[in-house]
Design a protein around this motif. Structure first.
Motif, short mmCIF file in Angstrom:
data_model
loop_
_atom_site.label_atom_id
_atom_site.label_comp_id
_atom_site.label_asym_id
_atom_site.label_seq_id
_atom_site.Cartn_x
_atom_site.Cartn_y
_atom_site.Cartn_z
N GLY A 63 0.80 -1.23 0.00
CA GLY A 63 0.00 0.00 0.00
C GLY A 63 0.82 1.26 0.00
N ILE A 64 2.05 1.19 -0.47
CA ILE A 64 2.92 2.36 -0.52
C ILE A 64 2.38 3.37 -1.54
CG2 ILE A 64 5.19 3.14 -1.33
CD1 ILE A 64 5.30 2.06 1.48
N GLU A 65 2.35 4.63 -1.15
CA GLU A 65 1.92 5.72 -2.04
C GLU A 65 2.89 6.89 -1.90
OE1 GLU A 65 -2.12 6.62 -1.07
OE2 GLU A 65 -2.88 4.65 -1.64
N LYS A 66 2.52 7.85 -1.03
CA LYS A 66 3.31 9.08 -0.93
C LYS A 66 4.69 8.84 -0.32
CE LYS A 66 1.07 10.34 3.44
NZ LYS A 66 0.19 11.35 4.09
N GLU A 67 4.89 7.66 0.31
CA GLU A 67 6.21 7.35 0.85
C GLU A 67 7.28 7.35 -0.24
OE1 GLU A 67 3.12 5.32 3.45
OE2 GLU A 67 3.49 5.55 1.31
N LEU A 68 6.87 7.19 -1.50
CA LEU A 68 7.82 7.24 -2.62
C LEU A 68 8.54 8.58 -2.70
CD1 LEU A 68 5.60 5.53 -5.34
CD2 LEU A 68 7.69 4.57 -4.36
N ASN A 69 7.95 9.60 -2.09
CA ASN A 69 8.57 10.93 -2.15
C ASN A 69 9.68 11.11 -1.12
OD1 ASN A 69 8.71 13.67 -3.16
ND2 ASN A 69 7.82 14.32 -1.21
N PHE A 70 9.72 10.24 -0.10
CA PHE A 70 10.78 10.39 0.92
C PHE A 70 11.42 9.04 1.23
CE2 PHE A 70 6.49 11.09 2.63
CZ PHE A 70 6.30 10.03 3.51
N VAL A 71 11.87 8.39 0.15
CA VAL A 71 12.50 7.07 0.26
C VAL A 71 13.66 7.09 1.25
CG1 VAL A 71 13.89 5.38 -1.00
CG2 VAL A 71 11.79 6.27 -2.02
N ASP A 72 14.54 8.08 1.15
CA ASP A 72 15.75 8.09 1.98
C ASP A 72 15.47 8.35 3.45
OD1 ASP A 72 18.21 7.56 0.41
OD2 ASP A 72 17.44 9.16 -0.84
N ASN B 233 3.78 9.90 -14.48
CA ASN B 233 4.87 10.21 -15.42
C ASN B 233 6.10 9.33 -15.21
OD1 ASN B 233 5.45 11.35 -12.93
ND2 ASN B 233 6.68 12.99 -13.82
N ARG B 234 5.99 8.30 -14.37
CA ARG B 234 7.13 7.43 -14.12
C ARG B 234 6.93 6.08 -14.81
NH1 ARG B 234 10.70 10.85 -12.97
NH2 ARG B 234 12.00 8.97 -12.84
N ASN B 235 7.95 5.60 -15.51
CA ASN B 235 7.86 4.34 -16.25
C ASN B 235 8.60 3.19 -15.59
OD1 ASN B 235 6.37 5.54 -18.39
ND2 ASN B 235 8.28 6.42 -19.20
N GLU B 236 9.40 3.47 -14.56
CA GLU B 236 10.17 2.42 -13.92
C GLU B 236 9.25 1.43 -13.20
OE1 GLU B 236 10.39 5.60 -13.21
OE2 GLU B 236 12.33 6.37 -13.84
N ARG B 237 9.61 0.16 -13.19
CA ARG B 237 8.79 -0.85 -12.55
C ARG B 237 9.51 -1.53 -11.39
NH1 ARG B 237 4.23 -2.08 -15.04
NH2 ARG B 237 4.12 -4.03 -13.87
N HIS B 238 10.81 -1.31 -11.27
CA HIS B 238 11.55 -1.96 -10.19
C HIS B 238 12.74 -1.09 -9.81
CE1 HIS B 238 14.27 -4.81 -8.16
NE2 HIS B 238 13.16 -5.39 -7.76
N LEU B 239 12.97 -0.98 -8.53
CA LEU B 239 14.07 -0.18 -8.01
C LEU B 239 14.66 -0.91 -6.81
CD1 LEU B 239 15.73 2.47 -7.73
CD2 LEU B 239 13.83 3.39 -6.39
N SER B 240 15.98 -0.98 -6.75
CA SER B 240 16.65 -1.61 -5.60
C SER B 240 17.69 -0.65 -5.06
CB SER B 240 17.29 -2.92 -6.02
OG SER B 240 17.88 -3.56 -4.91
N LEU B 241 17.64 -0.40 -3.76
CA LEU B 241 18.55 0.56 -3.12
C LEU B 241 19.12 -0.04 -1.85
CD1 LEU B 241 16.27 3.74 -3.28
CD2 LEU B 241 18.24 3.29 -4.75
N GLN B 242 20.38 0.21 -1.57
CA GLN B 242 20.98 -0.12 -0.28
C GLN B 242 20.91 1.15 0.56
OE1 GLN B 242 22.21 -3.40 0.16
NE2 GLN B 242 22.20 -2.91 2.34
N LEU B 243 19.88 1.25 1.39
CA LEU B 243 19.67 2.48 2.14
C LEU B 243 20.74 2.68 3.21
CD1 LEU B 243 15.79 2.72 2.60
CD2 LEU B 243 17.24 3.77 0.87
N THR B 244 21.05 1.61 3.94
CA THR B 244 22.13 1.64 4.93
C THR B 244 22.87 0.31 4.81
OG1 THR B 244 20.81 0.67 6.73
CG2 THR B 244 20.76 3.07 6.50
N THR B 245 23.94 0.15 5.59
CA THR B 245 24.70 -1.09 5.51
C THR B 245 23.87 -2.31 5.86
OG1 THR B 245 25.47 -0.75 7.78
CG2 THR B 245 26.90 0.05 6.00
N ASN B 246 22.82 -2.12 6.66
CA ASN B 246 22.00 -3.25 7.12
C ASN B 246 20.56 -3.20 6.61
OD1 ASN B 246 21.42 -1.00 8.65
ND2 ASN B 246 21.15 -2.12 10.57
#
Length: 327
Positions: free
Chosen positions: A160-169, A198-211
């Motif tokens: 159910g993620i929505e507006k959280e996409l604006n503050f991923v970090d 306006n976004r076409n990406e379907r998958h994103l992977s990020l290492q936010l912190t070491t853990n």
């Protein structure tokens, strides 16, 4: 704990003004199913520091971007004694649990641990990562223990993620609060009709912190996405913030999955007690009895037009398949 109100943040809130694309944008201007002006400016690939994301003039209001240490805990407890006098009768000390996670029971705990003054407004946004952290620390001891026994990261699916996409970090805070030897793999599931148009990406992977590793995937949980195979393995925990399980048909798949897999923990929040009780009842009497106020609910009440009940973002917790460690 008193915090500043949004009107004191000097952010753009006039409807016809250009939206300032910092972390406050979607909170102040809305999401509207990914179709609002503020959501159109969202770019989950855009990385922001805490300084740029919070965009506050007073940097003392912003936590340092680093892992919490034992020295931080000791300092937080020392400050509680200073604020309450030598007797320290009224201020809870910050403890750690069997996994080494700080046991945070209130915003005051968190602010002391992160050396923030009570005037800092960041709790208005930090309710989202702190709600996830509290869910892990308070409800997730069993799945965390199992993941450690299997020598793999704890897997959390956030639906159910929505507006959280604006503050991923901002969700780096979840990793910063945890010991560095505890690894978390968190997957956000975003319905395609809720993704910015306006976004076409379907998958994103990020290492936010070491853990803490974050993956973002588009699709409908339990329908177009198989929770057991499409997200790196079945979850140890499912989280839904401000879920409203009766609001969208797609939540039916999440509930069915949890009802079929009693070994998987489900943690949800809702805006008010009435809605929370109705939604919790979908998990049976034990879930209905689990309803409780979230100590990390947003620090300001939301306007209510249809019922005379307190309403907050992430206001109330309820639990599906609650688990306890055998004594």
């Amino acid at each position: 704990l008193q915090v500043m109100q949004p009107t004191q943040l000097a952010l753009s809130t006039v409807p016809n003004e250009p939206v300032q694309q910092n972390w406050w944008a979607t909170e102040l201007h809305g999401w509207s199913g990914g179709g609002s002006l503020s959501s159109k400016g969202v770019n989950p690939f855009r990385r922001l520091s805490y300084i740029d994301g919070f965009a506050l003039k007073n940097t003392r209001w912003i936590p340092e971007e680093r892992h919490v240490t034992k020295d931080d805990i000791d300092r937080a407890n020392a400050s509680s004694i200073e604020s309450d006098g030598a007797s320290n009768n009224n201020v809870e000390r910050v403890q750690t649990d069997e996994h080494g996670l700080p046991v945070l029971l209130s915003w005051e705990h968190y602010y002391r641990l992160r050396s923030l003054p009570p005037t800092s407004p960041i709790g208005l946004l930090a309710t989202f990562p702190l709600t996830i952290y509290y869910a892990i620390q308070h409800y997730g001891s069993v799945p965390l223990t199992v993941a450690q026994m299997l020598e793999r990261p704890m897997r959390i699916h956030v639906v159910g993620i929505e507006k959280e996409l604006n503050f991923v970090d901002l969700f780096r805070e979840v990793g910063f609060l945890m010991p560095q030897n505890i690894a978390i793999e968190m997957t956000w599931i975003v319905r395609e009709d809720m993704f910015p148009e306006n976004r076409n990406e379907r998958h994103l992977s990020l290492q936010l912190t070491t853990n803490l590793k974050l993956s973002i995937i588009l699709g409908t949980y339990g329908d177009s996405l198989n929770p057991d195979f499409d997200m790196g393995g079945p979850p140890d925990m499912i989280i839904g913030m401000n879920a409203g399980l009766f609001a969208y048909e797609s939540w039916r798949h999440v509930i069915s999955y949890l009802n079929r897999n009693k070994n998987i923990l489900g943690v949800f929040t809702d805006y008010n007690e009435h809605s929370g009780m109705n939604c919790a009842s979908l998990g049976g009497w034990k879930s209905a009895n689990s309803l409780r106020m979230n100590p990390f609910r947003q620090m300001r009440a939301m306007p209510v037009y249809c019922m005379n009940l307190p309403q907050f973002s992430n206001g109330f917790f309820y639990i599906f398949n609650e688990q306890e460690v055998d004594g």
